[in-house]
Design a protein around this motif. Structure first.
Motif, mmCIF file in Angstrom:
data_model
loop_
_atom_site.group_PDB
_atom_site.id
_atom_site.type_symbol
_atom_site.label_atom_id
_atom_site.label_comp_id
_atom_site.label_asym_id
_atom_site.label_seq_id
_atom_site.Cartn_x
_atom_site.Cartn_y
_atom_site.Cartn_z
ATOM 1 N N TRP A 190 15.813 4.012 10.880
ATOM 2 C CA TRP A 190 15.509 2.644 10.452
ATOM 3 C C TRP A 190 16.503 2.183 9.397
ATOM 4 C CZ3 TRP A 190 11.959 1.412 5.886
ATOM 5 C CH2 TRP A 190 11.824 0.012 5.730
ATOM 6 N N ASP A 245 1.819 -6.086 14.187
ATOM 7 C CA ASP A 245 1.206 -4.839 14.655
ATOM 8 C C ASP A 245 1.069 -3.826 13.526
ATOM 9 O OD1 ASP A 245 0.524 -3.004 17.113
ATOM 10 O OD2 ASP A 245 1.890 -1.864 15.830
ATOM 11 N N GLU A 246 2.063 -3.786 12.654
ATOM 12 C CA GLU A 246 2.079 -2.801 11.573
ATOM 13 C C GLU A 246 1.237 -3.245 10.370
ATOM 14 O OE1 GLU A 246 2.984 0.178 11.499
ATOM 15 O OE2 GLU A 246 4.015 0.781 9.665
ATOM 16 N N GLY A 247 0.878 -4.530 10.350
ATOM 17 C CA GLY A 247 0.129 -5.035 9.198
ATOM 18 C C GLY A 247 1.026 -5.351 8.016
ATOM 19 N N THR A 248 2.283 -5.670 8.309
ATOM 20 C CA THR A 248 3.215 -6.048 7.241
ATOM 21 C C THR A 248 3.632 -7.507 7.428
ATOM 22 O OG1 THR A 248 5.030 -5.144 8.560
ATOM 23 C CG2 THR A 248 4.107 -3.722 6.857
ATOM 24 N N ARG A 249 4.470 -7.988 6.513
ATOM 25 C CA ARG A 249 4.890 -9.385 6.541
ATOM 26 C C ARG A 249 6.409 -9.467 6.430
ATOM 27 N NH1 ARG A 249 2.124 -10.863 1.300
ATOM 28 N NH2 ARG A 249 1.645 -8.650 1.187
ATOM 29 N N TYR A 279 0.663 2.823 6.155
ATOM 30 C CA TYR A 279 1.261 2.037 7.233
ATOM 31 C C TYR A 279 1.470 2.988 8.411
ATOM 32 C CZ TYR A 279 2.166 -1.426 3.616
ATOM 33 O OH TYR A 279 2.019 -2.346 2.606
ATOM 34 N N PRO A 280 0.834 2.714 9.551
ATOM 35 C CA PRO A 280 0.837 3.721 10.632
ATOM 36 C C PRO A 280 2.238 4.137 11.101
ATOM 37 C CG PRO A 280 -0.120 1.613 11.374
ATOM 38 C CD PRO A 280 0.020 1.523 9.889
ATOM 39 N N LYS A 281 3.079 3.170 11.420
ATOM 40 C CA LYS A 281 4.395 3.536 11.959
ATOM 41 C C LYS A 281 5.374 3.894 10.862
ATOM 42 C CE LYS A 281 3.881 1.035 16.257
ATOM 43 N NZ LYS A 281 2.469 0.616 16.054
ATOM 44 N N LYS A 282 5.376 3.104 9.801
ATOM 45 C CA LYS A 282 6.286 3.395 8.690
ATOM 46 C C LYS A 282 5.918 4.731 8.047
ATOM 47 C CE LYS A 282 8.064 0.091 5.624
ATOM 48 N NZ LYS A 282 7.859 -0.968 4.617
ATOM 49 N N ARG A 288 0.844 -1.199 0.000
ATOM 50 C CA ARG A 288 0.000 0.000 0.000
ATOM 51 C C ARG A 288 0.874 1.241 0.000
ATOM 52 N NH1 ARG A 288 -2.441 -1.086 5.495
ATOM 53 N NH2 ARG A 288 -0.993 -2.834 5.555
ATOM 54 N N GLY A 318 7.191 3.156 18.030
ATOM 55 C CA GLY A 318 7.122 3.414 16.599
ATOM 56 C C GLY A 318 7.991 2.515 15.746
ATOM 57 N N ILE A 361 7.168 -1.402 19.889
ATOM 58 C CA ILE A 361 5.954 -1.144 19.103
ATOM 59 C C ILE A 361 5.333 0.187 19.525
ATOM 60 C CG2 ILE A 361 3.574 -1.932 18.723
ATOM 61 C CD1 ILE A 361 4.687 -4.844 18.841
ATOM 62 N N TYR A 408 7.200 7.508 10.376
ATOM 63 C CA TYR A 408 8.657 7.555 10.278
ATOM 64 C C TYR A 408 9.090 8.202 8.960
ATOM 65 C CZ TYR A 408 13.442 6.015 9.511
ATOM 66 O OH TYR A 408 14.777 5.986 9.227
ATOM 67 N N PHE A 412 9.028 -0.474 13.434
ATOM 68 C CA PHE A 412 8.291 -1.323 12.493
ATOM 69 C C PHE A 412 9.208 -2.242 11.687
ATOM 70 C CE2 PHE A 412 9.234 2.776 10.627
ATOM 71 C CZ PHE A 412 9.857 2.407 9.439
ATOM 72 N N ARG A 443 14.741 14.456 6.242
ATOM 73 C CA ARG A 443 16.182 14.249 6.394
ATOM 74 C C ARG A 443 16.849 13.985 5.050
ATOM 75 N NH1 ARG A 443 15.889 9.423 10.320
ATOM 76 N NH2 ARG A 443 15.440 10.378 12.323
#
Lengths: 204, 204
Positions: free
Chosen positions: B187, B46-50, A55-58, A50, B172, B169, A61, B174, A68
């Protein structure tokens, strides 16, 4: 001269940052950037992913990381609202301009349009998703708005955008900016250093 | 001295690369790395990723990018099979060792274990998902296997791993490796240069 295929969508902040620096980068490394705007949403759909901000956290970030990265590459960036936006008309205008005969068309004219679309969105905060705005930006470069409005309805122009997008998906593209040198893929403005190494050495 | 929280999971190739270089990096920049192994799968959920390899194109690309990144950072890397693997026992062993009294326990002893787990998986190709193997690796460092096997059943050890993961989590995180300096997130092993800049300047 080596050709670097450069996949971009006008709604991608990282592609915008790349767009500001890739031509100088390519010249420095004896290569040429082949600008290939494509439909990033179709690429995400194919991959089962998507848009970043969903993605809430990504997403949160990324807002920091984009600022940056822009600063790191000395590129002016104002986070636009709304974000992201659909870019289908602007993408078609790119290929419409590229298809024009004479000095109004071709690679460089299309690239000038791409750069102005990026600037309009990521510096001036204009709504590039509006078809009228996408055409007006072409007008700022001396193109006849009515001609552009007509050309983006052309089946050949629509087919070209679809072909570029489908080819990208078939090749393995899943995000933007994405670069290929032959079969060698590089994803992200943060991979330009590795791309430079590859252009120099021809291997990893 | 500035503390950098360093989130890792033993199944992450990029965290493995980071683990090889972060302590020297931190020392160079007058900081200290606080190693925090956590359950990456819980973070993805939690993030909805894989996991990376479940994305067809991004997974295939990553196999190339991991090799390049390892070479870039001069870290030996042999892509393991199977990949990825569950690491819950090894993660608990880390906190079990850290909780030991005397010179067998503490930060450095736990970190030595983390490094040997990474080496066992990404250089020697051992199946670190096996509880027996995760404990045997501790044995190679002079820990009593039976003691470790008993300590990983300890409610406090289990709770510590869960608390680190939940805190990550909430903060933040992910993906991995993930770094925090105070509230500032970074990250990826490819953000160490920006992290260095931040440690030096204290801002962006």
């Amino acid at each position: 001269m080596k050709i670097v295929d450069f996949y971009l969508d006008f709604s991608s902040p990282y592609a915008y940052i790349a767009a500001n620096i890739v031509d100088e980068f390519a010249a420095k490394h004896g290569a040429r950037m082949n600008w290939l705007p494509f439909v990033l949403g179709a690429v995400f759909k194919d991959e089962g992913t998507r848009p970043l901000m969903e993605y809430p956290k990504k997403g949160a970030y990324s807002k920091i990381d984009i600022l940056r990265s822009a600063k790191y590459h000395q590129v002016t960036y104002n986070h636009p609202t709304p974000f992201p936006v659909g870019t289908i008309t602007a993408l078609r205008v790119f290929y419409a301009i590229r298809s024009l005969e004479g000095n109004k068309g071709g690679e460089e004219a299309a690239k000038a349009y791409a750069k102005l679309v990026f600037k309009s969105y990521f510096i001036d905060g204009k709504d590039i998703s509006s078809p009228q705005m996408a055409i007006e930006i072409a007008g700022q470069l001396g193109h006849e708005p009515d001609l552009i409005a007509s050309r983006i309805q052309d089946a050949g122009v629509k087919a070209e955008l679809k072909a570029v997008t489908d080819h990208a998906i078939g090749r393995g593209v899943f995000g933007a900016p994405f670069f290929y040198v032959g079969d060698e893929p590089f994803w992200g403005v943060d991979r330009l250093e590795m791309l430079a190494h590859y252009l120099k050495k021809g291997s990893w």
